[in-house]
Design a protein around this motif. Structure first.
Motif, PDB file in Angstrom:
ATOM      1  N   SER A  46       0.802  -1.228   0.000  1.00  0.00           N
ATOM      2  CA  SER A  46       0.000   0.000   0.000  1.00  0.00           C
ATOM      3  C   SER A  46       0.833   1.274   0.000  1.00  0.00           C
ATOM      4  N   PHE A  47       2.035   1.205   0.552  1.00  0.00           N
ATOM      5  CA  PHE A  47       2.835   2.417   0.688  1.00  0.00           C
ATOM      6  C   PHE A  47       4.144   2.379  -0.093  1.00  0.00           C
ATOM      7  N   GLY A  48       4.368   1.303  -0.860  1.00  0.00           N
ATOM      8  CA  GLY A  48       5.521   1.238  -1.747  1.00  0.00           C
ATOM      9  C   GLY A  48       6.869   1.119  -1.059  1.00  0.00           C
ATOM     10  N   PHE A  49       6.872   0.648   0.193  1.00  0.00           N
ATOM     11  CA  PHE A  49       8.145   0.462   0.873  1.00  0.00           C
ATOM     12  C   PHE A  49       8.971  -0.585   0.128  1.00  0.00           C
ATOM     13  N   THR A  50      10.258  -0.328  -0.005  1.00  0.00           N
ATOM     14  CA  THR A  50      11.167  -1.322  -0.558  1.00  0.00           C
ATOM     15  C   THR A  50      11.484  -2.354   0.523  1.00  0.00           C
ATOM     16  N   LYS A  51      12.126  -3.417   0.127  1.00  0.00           N
ATOM     17  CA  LYS A  51      12.535  -4.436   1.093  1.00  0.00           C
ATOM     18  C   LYS A  51      13.395  -3.817   2.187  1.00  0.00           C
ATOM     19  N   ASP A  52      14.348  -2.978   1.810  1.00  0.00           N
ATOM     20  CA  ASP A  52      15.215  -2.329   2.802  1.00  0.00           C
ATOM     21  C   ASP A  52      14.418  -1.422   3.735  1.00  0.00           C
ATOM     22  N   ASP A  53      13.436  -0.701   3.180  1.00  0.00           N
ATOM     23  CA  ASP A  53      12.582   0.161   4.006  1.00  0.00           C
ATOM     24  C   ASP A  53      11.791  -0.669   5.014  1.00  0.00           C
ATOM     25  N   VAL A  54      11.240  -1.772   4.546  1.00  0.00           N
ATOM     26  CA  VAL A  54      10.466  -2.655   5.421  1.00  0.00           C
ATOM     27  C   VAL A  54      11.356  -3.219   6.518  1.00  0.00           C
ATOM     28  N   LEU A  55      12.530  -3.698   6.139  1.00  0.00           N
ATOM     29  CA  LEU A  55      13.459  -4.240   7.130  1.00  0.00           C
ATOM     30  C   LEU A  55      13.820  -3.196   8.174  1.00  0.00           C
ATOM     31  N   GLN A  56      14.057  -1.972   7.737  1.00  0.00           N
ATOM     32  CA  GLN A  56      14.408  -0.900   8.676  1.00  0.00           C
ATOM     33  C   GLN A  56      13.242  -0.607   9.618  1.00  0.00           C
ATOM     34  N   ALA A  57      12.041  -0.485   9.061  1.00  0.00           N
ATOM     35  CA  ALA A  57      10.863  -0.183   9.881  1.00  0.00           C
ATOM     36  C   ALA A  57      10.596  -1.291  10.894  1.00  0.00           C
ATOM     37  N   LEU A  58      10.617  -2.538  10.442  1.00  0.00           N
ATOM     38  CA  LEU A  58      10.361  -3.650  11.357  1.00  0.00           C
ATOM     39  C   LEU A  58      11.465  -3.790  12.395  1.00  0.00           C
ATOM     40  N   SER A  59      12.707  -3.585  11.995  1.00  0.00           N
ATOM     41  CA  SER A  59      13.822  -3.658  12.939  1.00  0.00           C
ATOM     42  C   SER A  59      13.711  -2.571  14.002  1.00  0.00           C
ATOM     43  N   ASN A  60      13.321  -1.366  13.589  1.00  0.00           N
ATOM     44  CA  ASN A  60      13.137  -0.275  14.547  1.00  0.00           C
ATOM     45  C   ASN A  60      12.035  -0.595  15.550  1.00  0.00           C
ATOM     46  N   LEU A  61      10.921  -1.108  15.050  1.00  0.00           N
ATOM     47  CA  LEU A  61       9.835  -1.491  15.958  1.00  0.00           C
ATOM     48  C   LEU A  61      10.270  -2.624  16.878  1.00  0.00           C
ATOM     49  N   PHE A  62      10.981  -3.572  16.302  1.00  0.00           N
ATOM     50  CA  PHE A  62      11.407  -4.751  17.057  1.00  0.00           C
ATOM     51  C   PHE A  62      12.336  -4.366  18.206  1.00  0.00           C
ATOM     52  N   SER A  63      13.100  -3.319  18.027  1.00  0.00           N
ATOM     53  CA  SER A  63      14.035  -2.908  19.069  1.00  0.00           C
ATOM     54  C   SER A  63      13.422  -1.918  20.065  1.00  0.00           C
TER      55      SER A  63
ATOM     56  N   PRO B 260      16.073 -14.060  -1.124  1.00  0.00           N
ATOM     57  CA  PRO B 260      15.208 -13.449  -2.139  1.00  0.00           C
ATOM     58  C   PRO B 260      13.729 -13.802  -1.975  1.00  0.00           C
ATOM     59  N   VAL B 261      13.338 -14.290  -0.815  1.00  0.00           N
ATOM     60  CA  VAL B 261      11.947 -14.708  -0.626  1.00  0.00           C
ATOM     61  C   VAL B 261      11.163 -13.662   0.156  1.00  0.00           C
ATOM     62  N   GLU B 262       9.853 -13.824   0.147  1.00  0.00           N
ATOM     63  CA  GLU B 262       8.981 -12.873   0.821  1.00  0.00           C
ATOM     64  C   GLU B 262       9.009 -13.070   2.333  1.00  0.00           C
ATOM     65  N   PHE B 263       8.722 -11.987   3.041  1.00  0.00           N
ATOM     66  CA  PHE B 263       8.725 -12.023   4.502  1.00  0.00           C
ATOM     67  C   PHE B 263       7.743 -13.066   5.029  1.00  0.00           C
ATOM     68  N   ALA B 264       6.583 -13.174   4.404  1.00  0.00           N
ATOM     69  CA  ALA B 264       5.576 -14.143   4.875  1.00  0.00           C
ATOM     70  C   ALA B 264       6.155 -15.558   4.874  1.00  0.00           C
ATOM     71  N   ASP B 265       6.851 -15.938   3.816  1.00  0.00           N
ATOM     72  CA  ASP B 265       7.460 -17.270   3.766  1.00  0.00           C
ATOM     73  C   ASP B 265       8.494 -17.435   4.872  1.00  0.00           C
ATOM     74  N   CYS B 266       9.284 -16.405   5.089  1.00  0.00           N
ATOM     75  CA  CYS B 266      10.302 -16.452   6.149  1.00  0.00           C
ATOM     76  C   CYS B 266       9.647 -16.633   7.513  1.00  0.00           C
ATOM     77  N   LEU B 267       8.544 -15.936   7.730  1.00  0.00           N
ATOM     78  CA  LEU B 267       7.846 -16.043   9.018  1.00  0.00           C
ATOM     79  C   LEU B 267       7.214 -17.421   9.184  1.00  0.00           C
ATOM     80  N   HIS B 268       6.621 -17.957   8.131  1.00  0.00           N
ATOM     81  CA  HIS B 268       6.042 -19.303   8.208  1.00  0.00           C
ATOM     82  C   HIS B 268       7.112 -20.323   8.598  1.00  0.00           C
ATOM     83  N   ILE B 269       8.268 -20.234   7.956  1.00  0.00           N
ATOM     84  CA  ILE B 269       9.360 -21.171   8.223  1.00  0.00           C
ATOM     85  C   ILE B 269       9.865 -21.000   9.648  1.00  0.00           C
TER      86      ILE B 269
END
Length: 134
Positions: A55-72, A95-104
């Motif tokens: 919905s907001f066009g975040f890149t993978k790096d943007d998503v990782l940064q946002a989630l890492s910031n929240l996580f900390s 190179p896989v999606e976050f959802a797959d990583c979370l499922h695993i």
């Protein structure tokens, strides 16, 4: 412990609605002042990644940064914290999606492996195994 919905975290991160952003900041500030943590269900983490990207066009790096910031953030407590941490690392490294990583990661945390999948990309991650159709 009170829990947060995806839309509260989205407003806090994206800051696209000043009224909702102010309300989210007040809530988080009040909880911090009262020494309360806010609970983030694993489903909210999963949806948050998708909303930021889709919905907001975040890149993978943007998503990782946002989630890492929240996580900390000390004021947030994540459900299945260790699995979310593992999923973030898998997502960062592969190179896989976050959802797959979370499922695993969740399957591994539960001691239930492999995660069987038809997804060739997900199957490249340790802990997943490809089902071959005939």
């Amino acid at each position: 412990m009170p829990a947060l919905d995806t839309n509260v975290l989205v407003r806090y991160l994206v800051q696209d609605d000043s009224g909702q952003l102010a309300a989210a900041k007040r809530l988080i500030g009040r909880c911090v002042a009262e020494s309360n943590s806010l609970f983030v269900p694993v489903t909210v983490t999963l949806e948050l990644e998708w909303v930021l990207r889709a919905s907001f066009g975040f890149t993978k790096d943007d998503v990782l940064q946002a989630l890492s910031n929240l996580f900390s953030a000390a004021e947030l407590t994540f459900e299945s914290e260790r699995a979310v941490e593992v999923a973030l690392q898998l997502y960062r490294d592969g190179p896989v999606e976050f959802a797959d990583c979370l499922h695993i990661a969740l399957a591994a945390q539960a001691g239930e492996q492999p995660l069987w999948t038809f997804d060739k990309g997900a199957a490249r991650i340790s802990g997943a195994q490809l089902i071959r159709a005939r």
